[in-house]
Design a protein around this motif. Sequence first.
Motif, PDB file in Angstrom:
ATOM      1  N   LEU A 158     -49.795  -0.901  88.973  1.00  0.00           N
ATOM      2  CA  LEU A 158     -49.575  -2.301  89.316  1.00  0.00           C
ATOM      3  C   LEU A 158     -48.535  -2.446  90.422  1.00  0.00           C
ATOM      4  CD1 LEU A 158     -49.683  -3.901  85.753  1.00  0.00           C
ATOM      5  CD2 LEU A 158     -51.306  -4.308  87.628  1.00  0.00           C
ATOM      6  N   GLY A 159     -48.109  -1.309  90.975  1.00  0.00           N
ATOM      7  CA  GLY A 159     -47.190  -1.336  92.111  1.00  0.00           C
ATOM      8  C   GLY A 159     -45.812  -1.854  91.773  1.00  0.00           C
ATOM      9  N   GLY A 160     -45.405  -1.715  90.506  1.00  0.00           N
ATOM     10  CA  GLY A 160     -44.093  -2.198  90.103  1.00  0.00           C
ATOM     11  C   GLY A 160     -44.040  -3.681  89.831  1.00  0.00           C
ATOM     12  N   GLU A 161     -45.179  -4.388  90.024  1.00  0.00           N
ATOM     13  CA  GLU A 161     -45.211  -5.819  89.731  1.00  0.00           C
ATOM     14  C   GLU A 161     -45.078  -6.031  88.222  1.00  0.00           C
ATOM     15  OE1 GLU A 161     -45.406  -8.584  91.720  1.00  0.00           O
ATOM     16  OE2 GLU A 161     -44.938  -7.151  93.312  1.00  0.00           O
ATOM     17  N   PRO A 162     -44.347  -7.057  87.788  1.00  0.00           N
ATOM     18  CA  PRO A 162     -44.113  -7.249  86.349  1.00  0.00           C
ATOM     19  C   PRO A 162     -45.403  -7.465  85.567  1.00  0.00           C
ATOM     20  CG  PRO A 162     -42.578  -8.562  87.645  1.00  0.00           C
ATOM     21  CD  PRO A 162     -43.586  -8.017  88.611  1.00  0.00           C
ATOM     22  N   PHE A 163     -45.459  -6.909  84.367  1.00  0.00           N
ATOM     23  CA  PHE A 163     -46.517  -7.209  83.409  1.00  0.00           C
ATOM     24  C   PHE A 163     -45.880  -7.393  82.043  1.00  0.00           C
ATOM     25  CE2 PHE A 163     -46.168  -2.588  83.378  1.00  0.00           C
ATOM     26  CZ  PHE A 163     -46.266  -2.241  82.029  1.00  0.00           C
ATOM     27  N   ASP A 164     -46.563  -8.092  81.173  1.00  0.00           N
ATOM     28  CA  ASP A 164     -46.031  -8.416  79.847  1.00  0.00           C
ATOM     29  C   ASP A 164     -46.483  -7.377  78.824  1.00  0.00           C
ATOM     30  OD1 ASP A 164     -44.831 -10.775  80.750  1.00  0.00           O
ATOM     31  OD2 ASP A 164     -46.695 -11.902  80.520  1.00  0.00           O
ATOM     32  N   PHE A 165     -45.519  -6.790  78.139  1.00  0.00           N
ATOM     33  CA  PHE A 165     -45.814  -5.841  77.062  1.00  0.00           C
ATOM     34  C   PHE A 165     -44.655  -5.870  76.078  1.00  0.00           C
ATOM     35  CE2 PHE A 165     -45.388  -1.805  74.896  1.00  0.00           C
ATOM     36  CZ  PHE A 165     -46.672  -1.593  74.416  1.00  0.00           C
ATOM     37  N   LYS A 166     -44.980  -5.804  74.799  1.00  0.00           N
ATOM     38  CA  LYS A 166     -43.931  -5.707  73.797  1.00  0.00           C
ATOM     39  C   LYS A 166     -44.443  -4.958  72.581  1.00  0.00           C
ATOM     40  CE  LYS A 166     -40.295  -8.199  71.402  1.00  0.00           C
ATOM     41  NZ  LYS A 166     -39.543  -9.460  71.281  1.00  0.00           N
ATOM     42  N   LEU A 167     -43.707  -3.941  72.187  1.00  0.00           N
ATOM     43  CA  LEU A 167     -43.993  -3.207  70.964  1.00  0.00           C
ATOM     44  C   LEU A 167     -43.240  -3.925  69.851  1.00  0.00           C
ATOM     45  CD1 LEU A 167     -45.548  -0.502  70.307  1.00  0.00           C
ATOM     46  CD2 LEU A 167     -43.281   0.529  70.111  1.00  0.00           C
ATOM     47  N   ALA A 168     -43.867  -4.938  69.289  1.00  0.00           N
ATOM     48  CA  ALA A 168     -43.179  -5.855  68.385  1.00  0.00           C
ATOM     49  C   ALA A 168     -42.984  -5.287  66.986  1.00  0.00           C
ATOM     50  CB  ALA A 168     -43.953  -7.172  68.299  1.00  0.00           C
ATOM     51  N   HIS A 169     -43.748  -4.253  66.636  1.00  0.00           N
ATOM     52  CA  HIS A 169     -43.647  -3.673  65.299  1.00  0.00           C
ATOM     53  C   HIS A 169     -44.159  -2.237  65.357  1.00  0.00           C
ATOM     54  CE1 HIS A 169     -48.013  -4.202  65.004  1.00  0.00           C
ATOM     55  NE2 HIS A 169     -47.829  -5.451  65.430  1.00  0.00           N
ATOM     56  N   ALA A 170     -44.262  -1.595  64.216  1.00  0.00           N
ATOM     57  CA  ALA A 170     -44.659  -0.181  64.161  1.00  0.00           C
ATOM     58  C   ALA A 170     -46.086   0.024  63.711  1.00  0.00           C
ATOM     59  CB  ALA A 170     -43.716   0.574  63.214  1.00  0.00           C
ATOM     60  N   TYR A 171     -46.835  -1.034  63.423  1.00  0.00           N
ATOM     61  CA  TYR A 171     -48.089  -0.895  62.683  1.00  0.00           C
ATOM     62  C   TYR A 171     -49.301  -0.923  63.612  1.00  0.00           C
ATOM     63  CZ  TYR A 171     -44.466  -2.065  59.396  1.00  0.00           C
ATOM     64  OH  TYR A 171     -43.288  -2.082  58.699  1.00  0.00           O
ATOM     65  N   PHE A 172     -49.477   0.176  64.346  1.00  0.00           N
ATOM     66  CA  PHE A 172     -50.589   0.307  65.276  1.00  0.00           C
ATOM     67  C   PHE A 172     -51.518   1.460  64.904  1.00  0.00           C
ATOM     68  CE2 PHE A 172     -47.440  -2.031  67.744  1.00  0.00           C
ATOM     69  CZ  PHE A 172     -48.222  -3.043  68.298  1.00  0.00           C
ATOM     70  N   GLY A 173     -51.353   2.011  63.703  1.00  0.00           N
ATOM     71  CA  GLY A 173     -52.271   3.032  63.228  1.00  0.00           C
ATOM     72  C   GLY A 173     -53.533   2.404  62.663  1.00  0.00           C
ATOM     73  N   GLU A 174     -54.308   3.213  61.961  1.00  0.00           N
ATOM     74  CA  GLU A 174     -55.601   2.738  61.457  1.00  0.00           C
ATOM     75  C   GLU A 174     -55.451   1.958  60.156  1.00  0.00           C
ATOM     76  OE1 GLU A 174     -59.095   5.608  62.857  1.00  0.00           O
ATOM     77  OE2 GLU A 174     -57.825   6.503  61.333  1.00  0.00           O
ATOM     78  N   PRO A 175     -56.261   0.909  59.971  1.00  0.00           N
ATOM     79  CA  PRO A 175     -56.329   0.220  58.677  1.00  0.00           C
ATOM     80  C   PRO A 175     -57.404   0.868  57.806  1.00  0.00           C
ATOM     81  CG  PRO A 175     -57.634  -0.965  60.283  1.00  0.00           C
ATOM     82  CD  PRO A 175     -57.073   0.245  61.003  1.00  0.00           C
ATOM     83  N   ASP A 176     -57.498   0.431  56.561  1.00  0.00           N
ATOM     84  CA  ASP A 176     -58.570   0.879  55.669  1.00  0.00           C
ATOM     85  C   ASP A 176     -58.902  -0.285  54.737  1.00  0.00           C
ATOM     86  OD1 ASP A 176     -60.348   2.036  53.934  1.00  0.00           O
ATOM     87  OD2 ASP A 176     -59.109   3.771  53.456  1.00  0.00           O
ATOM     88  N   SER A 177     -60.111  -0.794  54.860  1.00  0.00           N
ATOM     89  CA  SER A 177     -60.526  -1.950  54.062  1.00  0.00           C
ATOM     90  C   SER A 177     -61.548  -1.569  52.994  1.00  0.00           C
ATOM     91  CB  SER A 177     -61.118  -3.031  54.976  1.00  0.00           C
ATOM     92  OG  SER A 177     -62.222  -2.508  55.705  1.00  0.00           O
ATOM     93  N   SER A 178     -61.532  -0.299  52.580  1.00  0.00           N
ATOM     94  CA  SER A 178     -62.565   0.197  51.664  1.00  0.00           C
ATOM     95  C   SER A 178     -62.255  -0.046  50.193  1.00  0.00           C
ATOM     96  CB  SER A 178     -62.770   1.703  51.886  1.00  0.00           C
ATOM     97  OG  SER A 178     -61.601   2.433  51.520  1.00  0.00           O
ATOM     98  N   LEU A 179     -61.167  -0.747  49.878  1.00  0.00           N
ATOM     99  CA  LEU A 179     -60.794  -0.907  48.470  1.00  0.00           C
ATOM    100  C   LEU A 179     -61.894  -1.565  47.633  1.00  0.00           C
ATOM    101  CD1 LEU A 179     -58.678  -0.481  46.290  1.00  0.00           C
ATOM    102  CD2 LEU A 179     -57.679  -2.688  46.907  1.00  0.00           C
ATOM    103  N   PRO A 180     -62.562  -2.630  48.084  1.00  0.00           N
ATOM    104  CA  PRO A 180     -63.631  -3.204  47.247  1.00  0.00           C
ATOM    105  C   PRO A 180     -64.711  -2.188  46.879  1.00  0.00           C
ATOM    106  CG  PRO A 180     -63.041  -4.720  48.992  1.00  0.00           C
ATOM    107  CD  PRO A 180     -62.325  -3.448  49.289  1.00  0.00           C
ATOM    108  N   ASP A 181     -65.095  -1.343  47.826  1.00  0.00           N
ATOM    109  CA  ASP A 181     -66.096  -0.316  47.539  1.00  0.00           C
ATOM    110  C   ASP A 181     -65.568   0.708  46.546  1.00  0.00           C
ATOM    111  OD1 ASP A 181     -67.883  -1.513  49.291  1.00  0.00           O
ATOM    112  OD2 ASP A 181     -67.240  -0.277  50.989  1.00  0.00           O
TER     113      ASP A 181
END
Length: 643
Positions: free
Chosen positions: A344-367
């Motif tokens: 981006l040639g040093g031009e500002p962009f917006d980014f924020k690592l607001a928390h730690a939870y970027f791994g995988e989820p698992d929604s298989s509990l009902p099964d």
Amino acid sequence: MQDGYYLSAYLHIDPLDHLLGTIIRHDQNAALFQKSGRTVKLIRLWELERVTGIKEHYVSFHSAEQAKRVLNELLRPLGLSLRDMVEIWGTPGLQTTDDYHSVQEYRTLSYHSISHLFSAVMADSDLFYNKRILGFAVDGGPDGVVDTRERTEKYFFTGGYINEGRVNLFPAESPGMLWGWAKFYFRMREGTLMALASASTSEIYGERTTGFPVLDGRHDMWESDCIRDLVNRVEQLTDEDAGRLFNGFDPRFSRRENKISMIMKIVQRVSMEVMDANIDRSLQAYSIDPSETYLALAGGFALNCPTNRHLMNKYGFAGFIAPPCVGDSGLSLGMGLYAFHKKLGGEPFDFKLAHAYFGEPDSSLPDILASEAYAPFIERAEPMTEQQAARDIQRSLVLWFDGESEIGPRALGHRSLLGDPRTEESKRLVNEVKQREWWRPVAPIILEEETAAWFETDYPSRFMLHTFKARPDKAPLLPGVLHLDGSARVQSIGRLENPRLYGVIGEFRKQTGVPVICNTSLNDRGEPIVNTIHEALNFALRKGISVAYINGMRIRLRNHGGYAHEGPYPRRIGMSALSDREKEAAWKELNPWDVPRDVLYHYRDPNEQEPAGIYDIRSREDAERLCREVRLVQRHKKLFRTI
């Protein structure tokens, strides 16, 4: 840059390294970003150890095709594939462009280290573009995969001063080499060594801390006179030397543990002095006022909580910045952020690592709840209440599984084993369940607004990267989470980042008066943190855990003795790309002149600086020359170590 998805992959592909098992890149990982206008979001960060079960995943891929299959499998739940990526960065054999790195821009600084640095300094773009940041990338050394000159011609470690978006990079020193040496010499992980350093009271007298070689890693640590002298003198200590050469052996520990603790106390002290020197030079060179500047750290050494706390206390920085994945497991994050900054040639962009939870989820509990396979082991499943969860934690250890997994090596409240901090019994049970040494500490999670009231600090520790002393009036209430010296590796938690666990801790405070719970990672000895519900239930049933909280449901377990699995639940992605017959054929093709494995290990090991040059082991002449040169180096090292 075009809007869309970008993939940054810190992987390694090489058929010989795959067959040998050599470690070229460890803690391999990949990060998925989405760019929309000037906004960049991290969608997912995959640490391969979570899906392969290989601790500190170091296994190289046999081919680009194998790596692509794995990445497509990771992308599939998101409805994506590699074909949907605008660009792919970070791994030769996969990358779709070669203009993302720093190889040409910084001809004296390691790209590996710059990537580490950007994972921290760009974790919050508002701070990057509007404030002042002093950052350091401090680890054990670069990998040399993208930047093939970084292990032979460049400074290993990088510092940076960012003044409202203007970037100044410079060489730095790193204590990481010392901890890497200790890890392999004592065959104990750095976190264990760090804990042991403060656990035993044994200490050698009058040890100097100058002269330790830590600048750029271009040496064999054992060839340092300081290290050899220290190790030899400590190894020779006996009871007769107590009170004269050292203060005596702590009776709670073995002789070996006491001696390792003495050595690691010196290493810890040297580490702090090295970081002090880094900072002192930078403050002078750039006329920096720490009170108006943020300290940013990345690289594996940034997991050293006592040093992080020491630096914040000594210099009074305005704040602390680091991702939860400060080690190599966060390199895909840093590579991606550097690529956006550059392209981006040093031009500002917006980014924020607001928390730690970027791994995988698992929604298989009902099964799972509907499955006959788990019917003998699930007594009851019901929606959780904060009141019940707080009572369960007071009774015994509780398994906690919630949403996306946290990134980084430490449990931050989504894949955790929780307990009551008011009793030593919680610590004993945790160490027994996880097959750890009795003295290993258990970390506390505390409500963020209560941190300063219970610990001696004036800033939070969101990613468990700081050690704080408990306040004297609070320490007796927290025996389950304090180290033997009265400190703790604290995680402070806010309502927005983890609302479910925040509510439970708030209820625990109502019931007990203590806004703290015990927290340790949900994994067995030698196993990565669990990634799926199947893996979590396997852990609970093998370890006798009666209550599991999974994605907001309270699961009461039974019949643990009837559970047939003896080891951890298999992870879903395997790294075996070839059958035994195919391996034999591949080995003959790659190594037709039968170069011995120990010679090949030496040649492929990135930590070995000799022999120099490139060899084609399929050439008889090169194979014979490689064997001669490696044998000469090995004889030299063996002779040196006997002197």
